[in-house]
Design an enzyme around this catalytic site. Structure first.
Site, PDB file in Angstrom:
ATOM      1  N   PHE A 375       0.812  -1.111   0.031  1.00 21.82           N
ATOM      2  CA  PHE A 375      -0.114   0.047  -0.183  1.00 21.82           C
ATOM      3  C   PHE A 375       0.873   1.372   0.099  1.00 21.82           C
ATOM      4  O   PHE A 375       0.891   2.025  -0.837  1.00 21.82           O
ATOM      5  CB  PHE A 375      -0.942   0.068   1.188  1.00 21.82           C
ATOM      6  CG  PHE A 375      -2.004  -1.124   1.124  1.00 21.82           C
ATOM      7  CD1 PHE A 375      -3.245  -0.601   0.488  1.00 21.82           C
ATOM      8  CD2 PHE A 375      -1.973  -2.334   1.457  1.00 21.82           C
ATOM      9  CE1 PHE A 375      -4.143  -1.649   0.519  1.00 21.82           C
ATOM     10  CE2 PHE A 375      -2.914  -3.319   1.190  1.00 21.82           C
ATOM     11  CZ  PHE A 375      -4.223  -2.747   0.812  1.00 21.82           C
ATOM     12  N   GLU A 376       1.538   1.421   0.861  1.00 23.29           N
ATOM     13  CA  GLU A 376       2.371   2.753   1.112  1.00 23.29           C
ATOM     14  C   GLU A 376       3.710   2.330   1.772  1.00 23.29           C
ATOM     15  O   GLU A 376       3.938   2.671   2.899  1.00 23.29           O
ATOM     16  CB  GLU A 376       1.634   3.595   1.799  1.00 23.29           C
ATOM     17  CG  GLU A 376       2.070   5.208   1.991  1.00 23.29           C
ATOM     18  CD  GLU A 376       1.191   6.113   2.705  1.00 23.29           C
ATOM     19  OE1 GLU A 376       0.969   7.278   1.968  1.00 23.29           O
ATOM     20  OE2 GLU A 376       1.124   6.209   3.787  1.00 23.29           O
TER      21      GLU A 376
END
Length: 537
Positions: A375-376
């Site tokens: 995701f990040e």
């Protein structure tokens, strides 16, 4: 001569397009951001990366895309004053489904601004757009059949359910008319990667078959009408190394036809260069090109005969020399933009991951989710382009807790990487440690070859690694010191490859060398990198 591969390192699924004297090749980028690499050449010998067109949130958001998903098999073409780029954003890998969404973007110039995407369909991946000479446009893609035992890492032929054809209405921006399955593939199976072109009244279709491993091939067929029936090439496969384990260029398949201005035919293809003893391709799938000939039977063949791709290929012009890249490339992060070699993972919001202005002269990474996050993740890296190389960086990082780590990594995906990081130990203070995941699919469990780490002084540190074929060794030193200190054991660098972990069909991108930072406290703790060096050994 053209020396293959022409695009070394992770550059698979090459779609080639000529406009006048200019050649462009678009390649897959999978989960790396921005999406799609486009290289330019005027001689087929020397190539330069000129853009990555999918570079904003309105075009591409891959947060949550699993490893080896994202941008698959782009197709680049030129018609009516526009460049057309067709691509897939794959949202799932394991299990029976792929959730593969196909889009079209356009631009008047390759290096200009590309449009927001127009959605096309989701019936399968590897889309291609063909502009017929009567003005009609045709969209082809492979059809995915989820009703099989084919899933990530173990592809089965029934899931690759032929090549679909449907007309594309450029004014209405949608598919129109009937859908027809025009080509089931050959007995080799796993048909994908379709590209159409027309010559002397024949429609020629090239496809990729055999999967992304050592049975890969370019299969060719032709028909008098665009919807078939298609007859197979007399040799079935135009390009393949599947029966020639001695060939330098292995895993040859998935490419596209192109002609020079004087009509000389060439065909691109992807390839891999395995290392002994385990035949692991640490450079991933690379791009090569072959010179071809048209014979009297109306079929295309490699100029040298047979299907095995050559390393050295005659260039269109004999007066062009290959320009070698510098042996040592140094980045000091003094400019306003990230150096063109570098990419990051998945996110269309890079300002949350890194900054070149927060501290001028430094690349500041903001620690986000863990290394391997889908995701990040704050990881900025460049492709490994040589079997033997050295990477080096200088880092200022003062962690508050062991949950904050920053450093240097040799990275493929969440279960294939090695990382040398600075962190904090409750008793030892600031330490360097190694986080290693040597192919533990699907768990991604870490090992810690330095246990709790080695205490290091405060201030800036230099970190480096040397990869020599299958072996990786980390080093460190206080900034400005002369001598490097080896740290930790020699690690299996060969696992950071397509074939590492669960094997040749389990993943198909490539190895990167880069900088990372994570902060699982959620504070976004910064790490400042003052330079990055990539050296061919």
């Amino acid at each position: 001569m053209i020396i293959n591969p022409i695009l070394p390192g992770f550059n698979p699924d090459p779609s080639i397009c000529r406009v006048g004297e200019d050649y462009f090749i678009a390649t897959s980028t999978f989960e790396w951001y921005p999406g799609v690499q486009i290289h330019h050449s005027r001689d087929l010998v020397n190539w330069r990366l000129v853009c990555r067109p999918l570079n904003r949130a309105s075009q591409l958001d891959m947060r949550g895309n699993p490893d080896s998903c994202g941008i698959w098999a782009p197709c680049l073409s030129y018609n009516e004053g526009l460049f057309w780029l067709v691509y897939t954003d794959v949202k799932r890998f394991d299990g029976n489904f792929k959730d593969a969404h196909n889009y079209i973007v356009t631009a008047s110039s390759v290096m200009g601004e590309w449009s927001d995407p127009v959605y096309v369909n989701s019936s399968g991946f590897d889309p291609s757009l063909f502009h017929d000479d009567d003005g009609r446009k045709w969209f082809v893609n492979m059809q995915w059949n989820h009703r099989t035992e084919s899933y990530g890492g173990t592809p089965k032929h029934p899931a690759f359910d032929g090549i679909l054809l449907q007309e594309w209405d450029a004014e209405k921006k949608r598919l129109v008319g009937p859908v027809k399955n025009i080509f089931p593939g050959s007995a080799l199976g796993l048909v994908e990667g379709p590209h159409l072109f027309k010559r002397n009244g024949w429609y020629y279709l090239t496809t990729a078959e055999g999967g992304t491993g050592y049975d890969h091939a370019v299969t060719m067929a032709r028909a008098r009408t665009i919807d078939g029936p298609y007859e197979l090439h007399p040799d079935i496969h135009l390009i393949t190394s599947k029966d020639h384990p001695e060939a330098v260029l292995q895993r040859a398949g998935h490419g596209q036809y192109v002609e020079t201005p004087d009509g000389t035919p060439y065909h691109t293809h992807l390839c891999g260069r395995p290392l002994p003893p385990k035949r692991r391709c640490t450079l991933g799938r690379e791009t090569a090109i072959q010179k071809c000939v048209w014979r009297d039977d109306g079929w295309l063949y490699l100029e040298g005969g047979g299907p095995v791709p050559a390393v050295e290929v005659p260039a269109p012009r004999g007066d062009v020399a290959r320009a070698e890249a510098p042996a040592v490339i140094v980045h000091d992060f003094s400019g306003p933009e990230l150096p063109v070699e570098f990419q990051w993972l998945r996110s269309p919001v890079p300002e949350r991951l890194f900054s070149l202005s927060a501290r001028p002269g430094f690349l500041r990474l903001f620690g986000r989710e863990s290394i391997g996050s889908w995701f990040e993740q704050s990881l900025v890296a460049r492709r490994q382009e040589h079997h033997r190389f050295r990477a080096e960086t200088s880092l200022e990082f003062s962690p508050d807790t062991y949950q904050q780590v920053a450093g240097l990594t040799h990275y493929y995906n969440r279960y294939k990487f090695h990382a040398l990081g600075i962190t904090l130990h409750e008793k030892r203070g600031r330490v360097i440690t190694i986080l290693s995941c040597a192919g533990d699919y699907p768990n991604g469990r870490l090992s810690f070859p330095l246990d709790s780490g080695i205490t290091v002084p405060e201030g800036r540190l230099d970190l480096s690694m040397e990869i020599r074929d299958n072996d990786l060794q980390f080093f460190w030193r206080p900034a400005g010191a002369v001598d490097w200190k080896p740290v930790g054991p020699v690690l299996d660098g060969g696992v950071v490859s397509d074939e590492g972990g669960r094997g040749e069909h389990g993943s198909f991108t490539g190895a990167f060398a880069g900088m990372f930072a994570f902060d699982i406290t959620g504070q976004g703790w910064p790490a400042d990198f003052s330079r990055f060096v990539y050296e061919r050994l």
